[in-house]
Design a protein around this motif. Structure first.
Motif, PDB file in Angstrom:
ATOM      1  N   TYR A 131      43.684  40.569  37.006  1.00  0.00           N
ATOM      2  CA  TYR A 131      42.409  40.914  37.549  1.00  0.00           C
ATOM      3  C   TYR A 131      41.140  40.360  36.846  1.00  0.00           C
ATOM      4  N   LEU A 132      41.407  40.148  35.532  1.00  0.00           N
ATOM      5  CA  LEU A 132      40.295  39.748  34.860  1.00  0.00           C
ATOM      6  C   LEU A 132      40.233  38.135  34.634  1.00  0.00           C
ATOM      7  N   LYS A 135      38.493  37.584  38.264  1.00  0.00           N
ATOM      8  CA  LYS A 135      37.187  37.995  38.484  1.00  0.00           C
ATOM      9  C   LYS A 135      35.993  36.675  38.392  1.00  0.00           C
ATOM     10  N   ILE A 138      35.601  34.743  41.587  1.00  0.00           N
ATOM     11  CA  ILE A 138      35.310  35.354  43.067  1.00  0.00           C
ATOM     12  C   ILE A 138      33.719  34.957  43.297  1.00  0.00           C
ATOM     13  N   ASN A 153      43.378  33.455  42.336  1.00  0.00           N
ATOM     14  CA  ASN A 153      44.400  34.473  42.063  1.00  0.00           C
ATOM     15  C   ASN A 153      45.376  33.738  41.100  1.00  0.00           C
ATOM     16  N   VAL A 161      39.846  42.940  46.180  1.00  0.00           N
ATOM     17  CA  VAL A 161      38.526  42.816  45.830  1.00  0.00           C
ATOM     18  C   VAL A 161      37.687  43.811  46.667  1.00  0.00           C
ATOM     19  N   TYR A 202      33.736  43.813  42.834  1.00  0.00           N
ATOM     20  CA  TYR A 202      34.704  43.756  41.585  1.00  0.00           C
ATOM     21  C   TYR A 202      36.108  43.539  42.043  1.00  0.00           C
ATOM     22  N   VAL A 203      36.944  43.511  41.074  1.00  0.00           N
ATOM     23  CA  VAL A 203      38.195  43.102  41.320  1.00  0.00           C
ATOM     24  C   VAL A 203      39.091  44.203  40.591  1.00  0.00           C
ATOM     25  N   THR A 204      40.221  44.813  41.471  1.00  0.00           N
ATOM     26  CA  THR A 204      41.051  45.960  40.795  1.00  0.00           C
ATOM     27  C   THR A 204      42.388  45.346  40.827  1.00  0.00           C
ATOM     28  N   SER A 211      37.341  45.547  37.180  1.00  0.00           N
ATOM     29  CA  SER A 211      36.406  44.648  36.418  1.00  0.00           C
ATOM     30  C   SER A 211      35.208  44.932  36.401  1.00  0.00           C
ATOM     31  N   THR A 213      31.084  44.695  37.939  1.00  0.00           N
ATOM     32  CA  THR A 213      30.584  44.577  39.150  1.00  0.00           C
ATOM     33  C   THR A 213      29.596  43.341  39.145  1.00  0.00           C
ATOM     34  N   THR A 214      29.610  42.546  39.923  1.00  0.00           N
ATOM     35  CA  THR A 214      28.597  41.525  40.271  1.00  0.00           C
ATOM     36  C   THR A 214      27.656  41.706  41.402  1.00  0.00           C
TER      37      THR A 214
END
Length: 410
Positions: A131-132, A135, A138, A153, A161, A202-204, A211, A213-214
């Protein structure tokens, strides 16, 4: 008397069977073993780290009553996970770690009586979790009627996402969740007016890791459903010959059920099977919806002349000339007055069944219509050519019930 004896015999057998079943159920809940001997510990431990986890190999203890090896570990400082591996294996996988750092994993050999050995602590150092890894790639950009989310990915892991709407008081609400394990992430979230909107994403993963958040402020592009009342047939010599009275204007009459007519070409025609029509306006197109022929008296969904592989060509010329379209060409290819606006594959049955054995839910999927996006780089067009290269039956004809187009005709 014979009947009474017969009934008595049946009742006696039934009671005995019931007692036997009770004894079996009781024994089923008994411990697998009464041997409470503590098993020995695993030895000769080796660690092979990977993204978000590690493989641990070992030698099993010489314990006749051994059932499995248990690994206990914390993946993020709070959540504890357990992984088991049977005595038939000499390795165990631990995964779900939140960061690239060292973690302690406690190993136990466990007997059939659920007696644990003494603990053995192993240090693992997983690489960057999937997930990192995903991120940083994305990104959210403006799209017609909303936002386009893209990324990669690399580990092809199951990731989500999560898209947030940020309110005036800086609180946030989830507006979309997109999950998958494809190596490429690309989808659109629509239904928004062309006004500036602050969003976050964010990604989980499957383990609850999240992750950072942007946050971005994005203004969606204007989008509307084009008026199908303005569409018109623009027949060209290389178009497919119409059959069975399923003339081209039925492709935009608003009727999508299998009991109505659609567009249908004659068997034995050359492929690709082509239909050409005008939009009545010059528009920058964002997407289209295709309704294929659903099941009716026969099983048509995912079969017959429904398009499986197809492309859409467009032209903004006032009176575009005919051009022989190929079975396939890269997006952006220009042939005469026409440009390839996109190549598409109709999805397989969502149930996972084979096309010929699709389910009722799969047919409902077909009846609902399937949406396809156009690349943002496409020019404005006023004419469309639907070019069907391959149908689900690999035949020499094609058919469809309806098409609808979205975009900006201003």
């Amino acid at each position: 008397m014979k009947n009474i004896k017969h009934i008595y015999l049946v009742l006696t057998v039934a009671v005995l069977a019931s007692l036997s079943a009770c004894k079996k159920m009781e024994s089923y809940n008994d411990p697998a073993s009464s041997d409470m001997t503590k098993p020995g510990v695993v030895t000769n431990i080796k660690v092979d780290n990977f993204n978000g986890g590690a493989y641990i190999t070992y030698s099993l203890p010489n314990s006749k009553n051994l059932l499995y090896v248990l690994a206990q570990y914390k993946i993020n400082g709070v959540t504890t996970r357990e992984t088991k591996s049977s005595y038939y294996s000499d390795s165990i996988m631990v995964d779900g770690f939140a960061k690239k750092q060292g973690y302690d994993v406690t190993l136990y050999a466990v007997s059939r009586a659920e007696v644990k050995s003494d603990p053995v602590v192993v240090k693992v150092n997983p690489d960057t979790p999937p997930y990192l890894l995903a991120k940083p790639s994305i990104n959210a950009e403006p799209d017609f009627g909303g936002f386009k989310v893209t990324g990669t990915n690399p580990a092809k892991s199951n990731l989500g996402v999560i898209l947030l709407s940020v309110n005036d008081n800086n609180s946030s609400d989830v507006i979309d969740q997109h999950y998958g394990n494809s190596d490429l992430i690309s989808y659109s979230v629509r239904g928004y007016a062309p006004v500036a909107k602050k969003i976050g994403y964010y990604v989980t993963d499957n383990f609850g890791n999240i992750s950072d958040t942007t946050y971005k402020t994005i203004t969606p592009f204007f989008e509307t459903l084009l008026d199908r009342g303005k569409f018109f047939q623009y027949r060209l010599p290389s178009d497919g010959v119409i059959a069975y009275g399923w003339d081209l204007p039925y492709l935009w009459d608003g009727k999508t059920d299998g009991n109505s007519n659609g567009w249908h070409t004659a068997p034995g025609g050359a492929m690709p099977a082509i239909a050409t029509f005008g939009l009545g306006v010059s528009a920058k197109l964002s997407r289209f919806i295709l309704w294929e022929r659903p099941d009716g008296g026969d099983k048509f969904a995912f079969g017959h002349g429904n398009p499986k592989v197809f492309s859409v060509w467009g032209s903004d010329v006032a009176a575009p000339r005919d051009a022989q379209l190929p079975l396939s060409a890269p997006e952006g290819t220009v042939i005469g007055d026409w440009i390839n606006m996109g190549n598409y594959n109709y999805p397989n049955p969502p149930s996972g069944a084979t096309p010929v054995a699709h389910t009722t839910a799969d047919n409902d999927f077909v009846k609902a219509g399937v949406s396809f996006n156009f690349p943002l780089t496409n020019p404005k067009v006023r004419y469309i050519r639907l070019s069907v290269s391959t149908t689900w039956s690999s035949g020499t004809f094609a058919h469809a019930m309806e098409m609808a187009f979205y975009g900006d005709p201003r």
